[in-house]
Design a protein around this motif. Sequence first.
Motif, mmCIF file in Angstrom:
data_model
loop_
_atom_site.group_PDB
_atom_site.id
_atom_site.type_symbol
_atom_site.label_atom_id
_atom_site.label_comp_id
_atom_site.label_asym_id
_atom_site.label_seq_id
_atom_site.Cartn_x
_atom_site.Cartn_y
_atom_site.Cartn_z
ATOM 1 N N SER A 1 -4.989 13.218 -4.079
ATOM 2 C CA SER A 1 -4.599 13.722 -2.759
ATOM 3 C C SER A 1 -5.471 13.117 -1.666
ATOM 4 O O SER A 1 -4.968 12.699 -0.620
ATOM 5 C CB SER A 1 -4.705 15.248 -2.730
ATOM 6 N N CYS A 2 -6.784 13.079 -1.885
ATOM 7 C CA CYS A 2 -7.695 12.554 -0.864
ATOM 8 C C CYS A 2 -7.489 11.058 -0.648
ATOM 9 O O CYS A 2 -7.524 10.570 0.489
ATOM 10 C CB CYS A 2 -9.147 12.844 -1.257
ATOM 11 N N ALA A 3 -7.274 10.306 -1.733
ATOM 12 C CA ALA A 3 -7.029 8.871 -1.585
ATOM 13 C C ALA A 3 -5.750 8.622 -0.792
ATOM 14 O O ALA A 3 -5.697 7.738 0.071
ATOM 15 C CB ALA A 3 -6.938 8.208 -2.959
ATOM 16 N N ALA A 4 -4.699 9.407 -1.058
ATOM 17 C CA ALA A 4 -3.447 9.249 -0.318
ATOM 18 C C ALA A 4 -3.637 9.577 1.162
ATOM 19 O O ALA A 4 -3.109 8.880 2.039
ATOM 20 C CB ALA A 4 -2.368 10.147 -0.929
ATOM 21 N N LEU A 5 -4.393 10.623 1.461
ATOM 22 C CA LEU A 5 -4.656 10.987 2.858
ATOM 23 C C LEU A 5 -5.422 9.876 3.571
ATOM 24 O O LEU A 5 -5.120 9.531 4.725
ATOM 25 C CB LEU A 5 -5.450 12.297 2.920
ATOM 26 N N ALA A 6 -6.439 9.325 2.901
ATOM 27 C CA ALA A 6 -7.221 8.245 3.500
ATOM 28 C C ALA A 6 -6.342 7.022 3.768
ATOM 29 O O ALA A 6 -6.424 6.393 4.827
ATOM 30 C CB ALA A 6 -8.391 7.872 2.592
ATOM 31 N N LEU A 7 -5.478 6.691 2.823
ATOM 32 C CA LEU A 7 -4.613 5.522 2.982
ATOM 33 C C LEU A 7 -3.605 5.711 4.112
ATOM 34 O O LEU A 7 -3.314 4.777 4.870
ATOM 35 C CB LEU A 7 -3.879 5.240 1.668
ATOM 36 N N ARG A 8 -3.056 6.901 4.236
ATOM 37 C CA ARG A 8 -2.110 7.156 5.319
ATOM 38 C C ARG A 8 -2.801 7.043 6.673
ATOM 39 O O ARG A 8 -2.257 6.462 7.617
ATOM 40 C CB ARG A 8 -1.478 8.541 5.160
ATOM 41 N N ARG A 9 -4.006 7.579 6.779
ATOM 42 C CA ARG A 9 -4.733 7.489 8.044
ATOM 43 C C ARG A 9 -5.108 6.038 8.337
ATOM 44 O O ARG A 9 -5.006 5.571 9.469
ATOM 45 C CB ARG A 9 -5.976 8.376 7.974
ATOM 46 N N CYS B 1 0.835 -1.207 0.000
ATOM 47 C CA CYS B 1 0.000 0.000 0.000
ATOM 48 C C CYS B 1 0.865 1.251 0.000
ATOM 49 O O CYS B 1 0.480 2.282 -0.561
ATOM 50 C CB CYS B 1 -0.902 0.005 1.232
ATOM 51 N N ASP B 2 2.014 1.161 0.644
ATOM 52 C CA ASP B 2 2.899 2.329 0.683
ATOM 53 C C ASP B 2 3.305 2.760 -0.720
ATOM 54 O O ASP B 2 3.402 3.960 -1.008
ATOM 55 C CB ASP B 2 4.144 2.015 1.511
ATOM 56 N N ASP B 3 3.543 1.790 -1.613
ATOM 57 C CA ASP B 3 3.849 2.139 -3.001
ATOM 58 C C ASP B 3 2.670 2.854 -3.652
ATOM 59 O O ASP B 3 2.853 3.782 -4.455
ATOM 60 C CB ASP B 3 4.192 0.876 -3.801
ATOM 61 N N GLY B 4 1.464 2.437 -3.312
ATOM 62 C CA GLY B 4 0.285 3.114 -3.849
ATOM 63 C C GLY B 4 0.201 4.553 -3.392
ATOM 64 O O GLY B 4 -0.115 5.454 -4.178
ATOM 65 N N VAL B 5 0.509 4.783 -2.118
ATOM 66 C CA VAL B 5 0.502 6.147 -1.587
ATOM 67 C C VAL B 5 1.539 7.001 -2.304
ATOM 68 O O VAL B 5 1.278 8.154 -2.690
ATOM 69 C CB VAL B 5 0.754 6.142 -0.065
ATOM 70 N N VAL B 6 2.727 6.443 -2.505
ATOM 71 C CA VAL B 6 3.793 7.180 -3.192
ATOM 72 C C VAL B 6 3.351 7.567 -4.601
ATOM 73 O O VAL B 6 3.556 8.703 -5.049
ATOM 74 C CB VAL B 6 5.088 6.341 -3.234
ATOM 75 N N LEU B 7 2.723 6.633 -5.314
ATOM 76 C CA LEU B 7 2.263 6.929 -6.670
ATOM 77 C C LEU B 7 1.167 7.994 -6.677
ATOM 78 O O LEU B 7 1.173 8.906 -7.518
ATOM 79 C CB LEU B 7 1.752 5.651 -7.335
ATOM 80 N N LEU B 8 0.237 7.891 -5.759
ATOM 81 C CA LEU B 8 -0.842 8.882 -5.692
ATOM 82 C C LEU B 8 -0.300 10.270 -5.365
ATOM 83 O O LEU B 8 -0.707 11.274 -5.967
ATOM 84 C CB LEU B 8 -1.878 8.453 -4.650
#
Length: 580
Positions: free
Chosen positions: A469-477, A435-442
């Motif tokens: 941006s919103c998807a990355a924020l949701a994933l980090r939380r 998932c971290d790779d997904g956050v980096v890409l987003l």
Amino acid sequence: MPVPAQPDLGFLGEPLFDPRARYELGVDELMLLTIERAKALHARGVVGSEAWCGGSRQDRFPGLVRTLGWVSAFDIALVSTIGNQQLAGNALLAHGSPAQVAAYRDEIDRMDRVYAFAVTEIGRGTNLLSLGTEVHYRHEDRSLRVTTPSDDAAKYWIGNSLFSATHAMLLARLVVDGTDEGHHWFRVPLRPAEGALPFPGVRIRRADPKGGIVGNQTGMIHFDRYRIPPDALLSAWAHIDDSGRYVCEIARRARYPRCLETFSQERVFPVTGAAGALRRGAAIALRYSTHRETFGSTLLSYQHYRERLMPVVAGALGLHHLTEHLIEEWTSRHAAEPVARHRQALYGLTSGAKAHASWAANTNLVALRELCGGHGFHSHNEIVTARVDGEINTTFGGDNTVLCYESVRVAAKNTAADDAPATVPVLTEDGLRSCDDGVVLLEALAERLLRRWRSTQRGTLCRPHVDASCAALALRRWKGHSRGSVDDTLRQLYSVTSLLNLTEHLVAEELLDSTGIRGLLDQRRVLSDRCADHHTEVLDLLDVPAALLDVPLAHPDYVHRTVAAARDTTSTRRGEEESP
């Protein structure tokens, strides 16, 4: 980390909140019932403007947001009615003098008086900068007169105003001695009592029929040189002195953005409402898919069904985590930071989140309705109702396209320009490694879109920037609040789905190629299967209150429940007994 406790929704089991009433009452009766429901929740302290950030009970803000998420899942019209009342309260708290706040805060917070929130104009919509309604000060009798100069300046879609509101919080231009002093807030009497005719000088007509939220009474208001007292001007930062001179502590150019501060917090509620409605719909559809059989197998046993349903479930949980991120940002920054510092950041974040969440809910509720077939189109199962009522959230509280632009504009202003591209993972046919790779890409996509927007100002870049941006924020939380392996699988499915939804922009920015796309598509199938195989745990993670699952489709005996609730549509002549 501990999971926030579910709000107490026991009131949903009371006769006042019978969900079938909306299908049995006439439109006007339903509007009045919605007001009574809103009053009951205010009187019990379940909701109230004092629980907003900046209010005397702001420690209850997280609970208020979560409660209104589930109330939205029950009836968005009720939340719209509550929202109009609470926006009036926030306008008072933000712009009223200490004396005005002391005089009126309790009647708004407890809903002892019903308030309307009179801002939108029929010919202007989201363009509040060009507001047409004027309030003229006349020193001879120290009066203010509200004027609607033309039909395109009529206040429109004004909730609570048609029958019930005795007062409105009005946004209008103040004119003193022929000088337009810009936007100000006014507390304007509309009628002497609920249900009474408006005062002379106030004309209120229907803004109906509407495509949804029919229980929210909306009106169109004209003011005909309507006289109001001078203390109707909310005077925290501006007033007219005894000599008739206008006095203001802030520059004219700052008055418009100051007036709009009231709207930032409002936009949290469509986000939590989208999450609540989508979690409810996803839980209903998932339960249905486990007991509806076709050709000897349950719907959920079919791979193509799983691959369509489970990404929607993951998306519902993604919106939940985006909501929780907003709660954390508002509660930590609003009280701890100076207004000048947090104002723009929270404004940009919440504007983007509102657009992202309302669009996502609308798209995914369509999928849920279709996944439930004709039963999904039956109002008693609530999915199509949520779809129709929630559609307006892309416009209410600010048009989504405009809010995406505002979010990107704030990001560009508050983010240093960086032309050096970040190192990003290369996707193979195996899809995302984590998932971290997904956050980096987003986040890399959001950065590149922002860089391109700075140079081109292309409006079509704003929505994908907000979505990434919103998807990355949701994933980090979500990462910091995982509830186990199934939750981790759903999180990864959300990451994969978010990337697939942004494929064309990822390709355009050279962050994804055809090999990576094939890997993501295959990974979506595998992850959907894993989630479907643990559907009981998935339902636990959706955590929908039992009162919101009391619909036919959510139970194995849905056929019996549907038949029992069916009405006899046999035509009979008046006075003739119906056949047994």
